[in-house]
Scaffold this motif. Structure first.
Motif, PDB file in Angstrom:
ATOM      1  N   CYS A 159      54.944  55.301  54.716  1.00 56.03           N
ATOM      2  CA  CYS A 159      56.370  54.966  54.788  1.00 56.03           C
ATOM      3  C   CYS A 159      57.144  55.807  53.771  1.00 56.03           C
ATOM      4  CB  CYS A 159      56.587  53.481  54.518  1.00 56.03           C
ATOM      5  SG  CYS A 159      55.793  52.404  55.740  1.00 56.03           S
ATOM      6  N   LEU A 160      58.388  56.035  54.068  1.00 54.06           N
ATOM      7  CA  LEU A 160      59.204  56.914  53.240  1.00 54.06           C
ATOM      8  C   LEU A 160      59.716  56.178  51.999  1.00 54.06           C
ATOM      9  CD1 LEU A 160      60.515  59.747  53.055  1.00 54.06           C
ATOM     10  CD2 LEU A 160      62.515  58.762  54.202  1.00 54.06           C
ATOM     11  N   TYR A 161      59.595  56.854  50.841  1.00 52.79           N
ATOM     12  CA  TYR A 161      60.126  56.350  49.568  1.00 52.79           C
ATOM     13  C   TYR A 161      60.955  57.455  48.932  1.00 52.79           C
ATOM     14  CZ  TYR A 161      56.785  52.498  49.974  1.00 52.79           C
ATOM     15  OH  TYR A 161      56.086  51.396  50.415  1.00 52.79           O
ATOM     16  N   TYR A 179      56.014  60.236  51.503  1.00 51.94           N
ATOM     17  CA  TYR A 179      55.482  59.177  52.356  1.00 51.94           C
ATOM     18  C   TYR A 179      54.264  58.564  51.664  1.00 51.94           C
ATOM     19  CZ  TYR A 179      58.445  60.444  56.306  1.00 51.94           C
ATOM     20  OH  TYR A 179      59.524  60.671  57.134  1.00 51.94           O
ATOM     21  N   LEU A 180      54.294  57.264  51.489  1.00 51.52           N
ATOM     22  CA  LEU A 180      53.196  56.551  50.825  1.00 51.52           C
ATOM     23  C   LEU A 180      52.721  55.414  51.717  1.00 51.52           C
ATOM     24  CD1 LEU A 180      54.750  56.267  47.236  1.00 51.52           C
ATOM     25  CD2 LEU A 180      53.236  58.068  48.107  1.00 51.52           C
ATOM     26  N   ASN A 181      51.415  55.162  51.654  1.00 52.44           N
ATOM     27  CA  ASN A 181      50.833  54.064  52.425  1.00 52.44           C
ATOM     28  C   ASN A 181      50.834  52.796  51.576  1.00 52.44           C
ATOM     29  OD1 ASN A 181      49.436  52.375  54.104  1.00 52.44           O
ATOM     30  ND2 ASN A 181      47.486  53.453  53.960  1.00 52.44           N
ATOM     31  N   PRO A 182      51.650  51.802  51.936  1.00 51.37           N
ATOM     32  CA  PRO A 182      51.723  50.584  51.115  1.00 51.37           C
ATOM     33  C   PRO A 182      50.601  49.588  51.404  1.00 51.37           C
ATOM     34  CG  PRO A 182      53.262  50.420  52.929  1.00 51.37           C
ATOM     35  CD  PRO A 182      52.599  51.769  53.063  1.00 51.37           C
ATOM     36  N   ASN A 183      49.770  49.867  52.398  1.00 50.51           N
ATOM     37  CA  ASN A 183      48.707  48.930  52.774  1.00 50.51           C
ATOM     38  C   ASN A 183      47.474  49.148  51.888  1.00 50.51           C
ATOM     39  OD1 ASN A 183      50.255  47.878  54.979  1.00 50.51           O
ATOM     40  ND2 ASN A 183      49.708  49.700  56.174  1.00 50.51           N
TER      41      ASN A 183
END
Length: 242
Positions: A159-161, A179-183
């Protein structure tokens, strides 16, 4: 003649008695010598006993061994001190982990709409209501990382940060975009504050999944924007501590 023989005969008991007396004296003398020798032997044995005992005592350690023990104690004390310091730093890091806030409660709507337009094609009014922010105070203003908090800006890369530097009385400056994966596994934090490295903005530790492992990425400010300075693989996800 008669008198001489009688005298001779009468003197024999005297001679025998004298001889017996001499024999008794010799026995007493020998007994006295034997007792004296026993006393001497006993005394010498008593004096030699401690010497025999001390012969079995361990020798005193050499100076090299003493110095080794001394420095070992110092090293062990330093090790304990460092362990305590690292433990305290670990507690500080946990205290500085991310704490998302509703962006509209912290930042004005016009600024949020500008952030949305700069990075997405989302409907600004709807996006403002969903946005979250991580607000970090720095020496010259604030570093604020925005989570758009919508699947519309998420994809295969995550997701975009977007991160901005808010300086007092100056326009906001974008310094982070990724883009980082928060899961992540339960108990794991996506973001945390790292060291400053003599920059105006601190480094950011980002935790990401990589196959069956966790990777920690260290984003640091280079004076213009954030970039990956280094990274390291951590324990596997199944065995990683919570």
């Amino acid at each position: 003649m008669t008198n001489l023989s009688s005298k001779s005969i009468s003197s024999e008991p005297n001679i025998k008695q004298l001889s017996d007396n001499n024999w008794d004296s010799e026995k007493e003398f020998e007994q006295a010598i034997a007792e004296k020798e026993d006393v001497s032997l006993s005394a010498s044995f008593t004096q030699s006993t401690p010497l025999k005992t001390t012969a079995y005592q361990l020798p005193e350690p050499s100076m090299r061994i003493r110095y080794g023990v001394h420095w070992f104690r110092i090293g062990f004390s330093i090790f304990l001190l460092l362990s305590m310091i690292l433990s305290l730093l670990g507690c500080s890091l946990n205290a500085a982990t991310i704490n998302w806030k509703k962006a509209a409660d912290v930042i004005s709507t016009p600024v949020l709409e500008q952030v949305i337009r700069d990075n997405t094609e989302l409907n600004t009014k709807a996006a403002v209501e969903n946005m979250l922010v991580w607000d970090v105070s720095v020496k010259d203003g604030n570093f604020r990382l925005f989570n758009f908090n919508t699947p519309e800006v998420c994809g295969a890369l995550g997701c975009l940060y977007a991160g901005y530097w808010f300086k007092p009385n100056q326009p906001i400056t974008q310094v982070f975009l990724s883009y980082l994966n928060p899961n992540l596994p339960p108990g794991k934090q996506l973001l945390a504050i790292g060291e400053t490295r003599n920059q105006s903005l601190p480094c950011i530790w980002v935790l990401q999944t990589e196959k069956q492992q966790l990777r920690q990425l260290n984003y640091c400010f280079n004076g213009n924007r954030y970039q990956v300075a280094d990274s390291q693989l951590l324990a596997t996800i199944n065995n990683s501590p919570k």
